[in-house]
Design an enzyme around this catalytic site. Sequence first.
Site, PDB file in Angstrom:
ATOM      1  N   TYR A   1      11.306   8.727   1.341  1.00  0.00           N
ATOM      2  CA  TYR A   1      11.271   7.659   0.339  1.00  0.00           C
ATOM      3  C   TYR A   1      11.980   7.997  -0.964  1.00  0.00           C
ATOM      4  CZ  TYR A   1       7.853   5.717   3.570  1.00  0.00           C
ATOM      5  OH  TYR A   1       7.247   5.221   4.686  1.00  0.00           O
TER       6      TYR A   1
ATOM      7  N   ARG B   1      13.165   4.654  12.548  1.00  0.00           N
ATOM      8  CA  ARG B   1      11.902   5.406  12.518  1.00  0.00           C
ATOM      9  C   ARG B   1      11.048   5.041  13.740  1.00  0.00           C
ATOM     10  NH1 ARG B   1       9.302   4.909   6.805  1.00  0.00           N
ATOM     11  NH2 ARG B   1       8.097   6.678   7.642  1.00  0.00           N
TER      12      ARG B   1
ATOM     13  N   GLU C   1      12.816  -9.386   1.961  1.00  0.00           N
ATOM     14  CA  GLU C   1      12.022  -8.241   2.432  1.00  0.00           C
ATOM     15  C   GLU C   1      12.817  -6.963   2.182  1.00  0.00           C
ATOM     16  OE1 GLU C   1      11.160  -8.517   6.628  1.00  0.00           O
ATOM     17  OE2 GLU C   1      10.439  -6.443   6.734  1.00  0.00           O
TER      18      GLU C   1
ATOM     19  N   ALA D   1       3.097  -0.815   4.873  1.00  0.00           N
ATOM     20  CA  ALA D   1       2.612  -0.890   6.250  1.00  0.00           C
ATOM     21  C   ALA D   1       2.112  -2.286   6.629  1.00  0.00           C
ATOM     22  CB  ALA D   1       1.513   0.143   6.466  1.00  0.00           C
TER      23      ALA D   1
ATOM     24  N   HIS E   1      12.751  -2.580   2.261  1.00  0.00           N
ATOM     25  CA  HIS E   1      12.144  -1.292   2.587  1.00  0.00           C
ATOM     26  C   HIS E   1      13.058  -0.198   2.073  1.00  0.00           C
ATOM     27  CE1 HIS E   1       9.235  -3.275   5.077  1.00  0.00           C
ATOM     28  NE2 HIS E   1      10.223  -3.987   5.588  1.00  0.00           N
TER      29      HIS E   1
ATOM     30  N   ARG F   1       5.274  11.021  -2.467  1.00  0.00           N
ATOM     31  CA  ARG F   1       4.985  10.687  -1.078  1.00  0.00           C
ATOM     32  C   ARG F   1       6.227  10.883  -0.209  1.00  0.00           C
ATOM     33  NH1 ARG F   1       4.652   4.564   1.273  1.00  0.00           N
ATOM     34  NH2 ARG F   1       3.975   5.106   3.367  1.00  0.00           N
TER      35      ARG F   1
ATOM     36  N   PRO G   1       0.796  -1.223   0.000  1.00  0.00           N
ATOM     37  CA  PRO G   1       0.000   0.000   0.000  1.00  0.00           C
ATOM     38  C   PRO G   1       0.828   1.273   0.000  1.00  0.00           C
ATOM     39  CG  PRO G   1      -0.065  -1.050   2.150  1.00  0.00           C
ATOM     40  CD  PRO G   1       0.578  -2.030   1.211  1.00  0.00           C
ATOM     41  N   ASN G   2       0.330   2.223  -0.746  1.00  0.00           N
ATOM     42  CA  ASN G   2       0.866   3.590  -0.837  1.00  0.00           C
ATOM     43  C   ASN G   2       2.158   3.697  -1.646  1.00  0.00           C
ATOM     44  OD1 ASN G   2      -1.192   4.940   0.742  1.00  0.00           O
ATOM     45  ND2 ASN G   2      -0.368   3.800   2.489  1.00  0.00           N
TER      46      ASN G   2
ATOM     47  N   ASN H   1       8.183  -5.556  -0.809  1.00  0.00           N
ATOM     48  CA  ASN H   1       8.060  -4.386   0.049  1.00  0.00           C
ATOM     49  C   ASN H   1       6.577  -4.272   0.361  1.00  0.00           C
ATOM     50  OD1 ASN H   1       7.910  -1.993   1.378  1.00  0.00           O
ATOM     51  ND2 ASN H   1       9.013  -0.780  -0.148  1.00  0.00           N
TER      52      ASN H   1
HETATM   53  C1  DQA Z   1       8.238   1.093   3.812  1.00  0.00           C
HETATM   54  C2  DQA Z   1       8.318   1.293   5.320  1.00  0.00           C
HETATM   55  C3  DQA Z   1       6.968   1.051   5.974  1.00  0.00           C
HETATM   56  O1  DQA Z   1       7.055   1.251   7.369  1.00  0.00           O
HETATM   57  C4  DQA Z   1       5.930   2.006   5.401  1.00  0.00           C
HETATM   58  O2  DQA Z   1       4.662   1.732   5.959  1.00  0.00           O
HETATM   59  C5  DQA Z   1       5.899   2.010   3.927  1.00  0.00           C
HETATM   60  C6  DQA Z   1       7.151   1.952   3.179  1.00  0.00           C
HETATM   61  C7  DQA Z   1       9.562   1.457   3.105  1.00  0.00           C
HETATM   62  O3  DQA Z   1       9.727   1.068   1.960  1.00  0.00           O
HETATM   63  O4  DQA Z   1      10.421   2.127   3.694  1.00  0.00           O
HETATM   64  O5  DQA Z   1       4.831   2.141   3.320  1.00  0.00           O
HETATM   65  O6  DQA Z   1       7.959  -0.271   3.533  1.00  0.00           O
END
Ligand code: DQA
Length: 145
Positions: A24, A108, A99, A78, A101, A19, A11-12, A75
Site C-alpha cells: 500500500y 492479488r 472506485e 475489504a 484501490h 500497514r 476499513p483499515n 476506496n
Molecule cells: C484496497 C484493496 C482491498 O482488497 C483491501 O481489502 C484494502 C485496500 C486497496 O486500496 O488496494 O483494504 O482497497
Amino acid sequence: MVKRIHILNGPNLNLLGTREADIYGTLTLADIESLCREDCVRLGIEMSFAQTNSEGELVTLIQAAGAAGAGLVINAGAYTHTSIAVHDAIRAARVVAVEVHLSNVYAREDFRHHSYISPVARGVICGFGATGYRLAISALAEELD
Ligand code: DQA
C-alpha cells in the site's frame, strides 16, 4: 453550480503508512487527503474526506454524498469484496462514483477479484497508489461538468 466530491475510505485505511507498506505504500491517509485537497482547490471543487471502519457508517456517508449532490471517490477496502449494502447505497444515492484501490487487486488473491462496487461505479482505478485518488478527482471534475 458548485462541484462537490466526497472521498470515502473504508476499513483499515486509517492504518496506511504502516500497514503492509510493500503493497500500500508509505503515505498515510492524511498525506493522501492533503494531495486530494490540493487538487480540489486547484480545480475549484469542494471536497470532503472521511474514513470509517464500519460498514453501516460507510453506507451513511454514501447517502450523505447523494444528498449533497456530490461525486464520490470510494476506496471501500475489504467491503468492496463483501458488501451488498455498499452496492445498494451507491445505487440508491444516484451518485457518480469512481472506485479506487491503491493496489492492483487483480494481481492479488482471487477473493479480491470480485467487486460489489464496480457494477455501480462510473469507472475503476487500481494499482497506482495515491495517484489513483488524483486520477479519480480529475475524471470526476470532467464528469461533473
Ligand atoms: C484496497 C484493496 C482491498 O482488497 C483491501 O481489502 C484494502 C485496500 C486497496 O486500496 O488496494 O483494504 O482497497
